[in-house]
Design a protein around this motif. Structure first.
Motif, PDB file in Angstrom:
ATOM      1  N   HIS A  63       0.828  -1.210   0.000  1.00  0.00           N
ATOM      2  CA  HIS A  63       0.000   0.000   0.000  1.00  0.00           C
ATOM      3  C   HIS A  63       0.858   1.254   0.000  1.00  0.00           C
ATOM      4  CE1 HIS A  63       0.945  -0.567   4.242  1.00  0.00           C
ATOM      5  NE2 HIS A  63       0.613   0.691   4.450  1.00  0.00           N
TER       6      HIS A  63
ATOM      7  N   PHE B  57       2.649   1.920  -3.440  1.00  0.00           N
ATOM      8  CA  PHE B  57       1.803   2.421  -4.525  1.00  0.00           C
ATOM      9  C   PHE B  57       0.861   3.548  -4.081  1.00  0.00           C
ATOM     10  CE2 PHE B  57       3.239  -1.705  -5.901  1.00  0.00           C
ATOM     11  CZ  PHE B  57       3.502  -1.513  -7.256  1.00  0.00           C
TER      12      PHE B  57
ATOM     13  N   LEU C 175      -1.499   3.798  -1.633  1.00  0.00           N
ATOM     14  CA  LEU C 175      -2.884   3.398  -1.427  1.00  0.00           C
ATOM     15  C   LEU C 175      -3.215   3.316   0.065  1.00  0.00           C
ATOM     16  CD1 LEU C 175      -2.995   0.480  -4.022  1.00  0.00           C
ATOM     17  CD2 LEU C 175      -3.919   2.788  -4.337  1.00  0.00           C
ATOM     18  N   GLN C 176      -4.482   3.404   0.390  1.00  0.00           N
ATOM     19  CA  GLN C 176      -4.937   3.168   1.746  1.00  0.00           C
ATOM     20  C   GLN C 176      -4.921   1.664   2.028  1.00  0.00           C
ATOM     21  OE1 GLN C 176      -5.787   5.540   4.083  1.00  0.00           O
ATOM     22  NE2 GLN C 176      -5.036   7.031   2.589  1.00  0.00           N
ATOM     23  N   ASN C 177      -4.741   1.312   3.284  1.00  0.00           N
ATOM     24  CA  ASN C 177      -4.709  -0.109   3.640  1.00  0.00           C
ATOM     25  C   ASN C 177      -5.820  -0.460   4.625  1.00  0.00           C
ATOM     26  OD1 ASN C 177      -3.565  -2.691   3.364  1.00  0.00           O
ATOM     27  ND2 ASN C 177      -2.357  -2.443   5.238  1.00  0.00           N
TER      28      ASN C 177
ATOM     29  N   TYR D 205     -11.121  -5.279  -4.556  1.00  0.00           N
ATOM     30  CA  TYR D 205      -9.842  -5.283  -3.855  1.00  0.00           C
ATOM     31  C   TYR D 205      -8.633  -5.402  -4.773  1.00  0.00           C
ATOM     32  CZ  TYR D 205     -13.066  -6.039  -0.038  1.00  0.00           C
ATOM     33  OH  TYR D 205     -14.116  -5.903   0.844  1.00  0.00           O
TER      34      TYR D 205
ATOM     35  N   LYS E 118      -6.679  -3.471  -7.163  1.00  0.00           N
ATOM     36  CA  LYS E 118      -6.564  -2.063  -7.520  1.00  0.00           C
ATOM     37  C   LYS E 118      -5.588  -1.873  -8.677  1.00  0.00           C
ATOM     38  CE  LYS E 118      -9.067  -0.891  -3.905  1.00  0.00           C
ATOM     39  NZ  LYS E 118     -10.435  -0.344  -4.033  1.00  0.00           N
TER      40      LYS E 118
ATOM     41  N   THR F 299      -2.980   0.148 -10.952  1.00  0.00           N
ATOM     42  CA  THR F 299      -1.954   1.130 -10.630  1.00  0.00           C
ATOM     43  C   THR F 299      -1.692   2.017 -11.850  1.00  0.00           C
ATOM     44  OG1 THR F 299      -0.065  -0.205 -11.368  1.00  0.00           O
ATOM     45  CG2 THR F 299      -0.893  -0.598  -9.129  1.00  0.00           C
TER      46      THR F 299
ATOM     47  N   THR G 116      -3.733  -4.909  -1.581  1.00  0.00           N
ATOM     48  CA  THR G 116      -3.102  -4.611  -0.305  1.00  0.00           C
ATOM     49  C   THR G 116      -3.526  -5.655   0.730  1.00  0.00           C
ATOM     50  OG1 THR G 116      -4.917  -3.149   0.350  1.00  0.00           O
ATOM     51  CG2 THR G 116      -3.069  -2.154  -0.846  1.00  0.00           C
TER      52      THR G 116
END
Length: 246
Positions: free
Chosen positions: A98, A101, A103-105, A127, A129, A131, A140
């Motif tokens: 996460h 890249f 991202l939120q986890n 889930y 995602k 990139t 993640t």
């Protein structure tokens, strides 16, 4: 020296959790290190006669030895070849994907594995995602569960790998270190191939052999060892990659 290595490795591990790992294969695709990853990709592709290696687990003997750096850059390298690729963060205790890249986890693999819904295929799209890198998606880890090993050994995990295999041409699994927990052994038993990351000048021969034995106990298909952090020497093929390591 041993004390220094422990302190240095802990600092690097904490750094990688906060900031992620460096994607040299993305920001310097023509550089020497990126060429080494392309060589690794080629070696993997030709390591199984008569069959294709699709699901690849990447692990190490201990934390902070570079397995997250290798798995992320290997995923980028396969994607650059035009193969639809996904990088899955299975290191639920110390995840990095996460952060790498941006991202939120708050949700991810753990959320998927702990959901009782029967529609795994329908949920999966939430889930996986995409990139900014063409052909590359990531999953993640999600929130830290109390029972990572049980989740990775569950029927839901097997179903997930099967479903991912129908959607992606390469599945790169960033797994936990072997000597810390049993998670990596569980994953390796289901992957088409497993790569062991060994850091130059740090790894102990006995520990690496112990890691090999642990993988052999679950009949993992160990296709090779990646030695990273090799110092660059003039006129040689050695290189040193100074990114963040996990």
């Amino acid at each position: 020296m041993a004390w220094f290595n422990r302190k240095s490795k802990k600092r690097l591990a904490n750094q990688s959790v906060r900031q992620g790992v460096a994607l040299v294969t993305n920001y310097d695709p023509t550089g020497h290190v990126s060429e080494e990853y392309r060589t690794l990709r080629t070696n993997i592709s030709f390591s199984k006669a008569g069959g294709s290696i699709k699901t690849i687990g990447v692990t190490s003997d201990a934390p902070a030895e570079g397995k997250s750096t290798v798995s992320a850059n290997l995923a980028v390298t396969f994607a650059a070849q035009g193969l639809k690729t996904i990088l899955v963060d299975l290191d639920m205790r110390r995840p990095t994907v996460h952060a790498t890249f941006g991202l939120q986890n708050t949700s991810g693999l753990v959320t998927l594995l702990t959901n009782d819904a029967d529609d795994l295929a329908g949920m999966l799209s939430l889930y996986c995602k995409d990139t900014d890198i063409d052909n590359l998606a990531v999953m993640t880890s999600g929130p830290t569960p109390p029972n990572p090993s049980e989740l990775l050994g569950s029927d839901q995990m097997l179903a997930l790998l099967k479903e991912l295999g129908q959607r992606y041409e390469r599945i790169i699994l960033d797994t936990p270190p072997l000597m810390s927990v049993t998670d990596a052994q569980i994953v390796a038993s289901h992957a088409d191939a497993t790569i062991l990351v060994v850091p130059y000048g740090i790894a102990q021969k006995a520990a690496v052999l112990d890691a090999k034995v642990l993988l052999q106990k679950v009949n993992a298909n160990i296709i090779g060892v990646v030695m990273n952090r090799v110092p660059q020497q003039t006129g040689s093929g050695y290189y040193y990659y100074g990114g963040y390591y996990k």
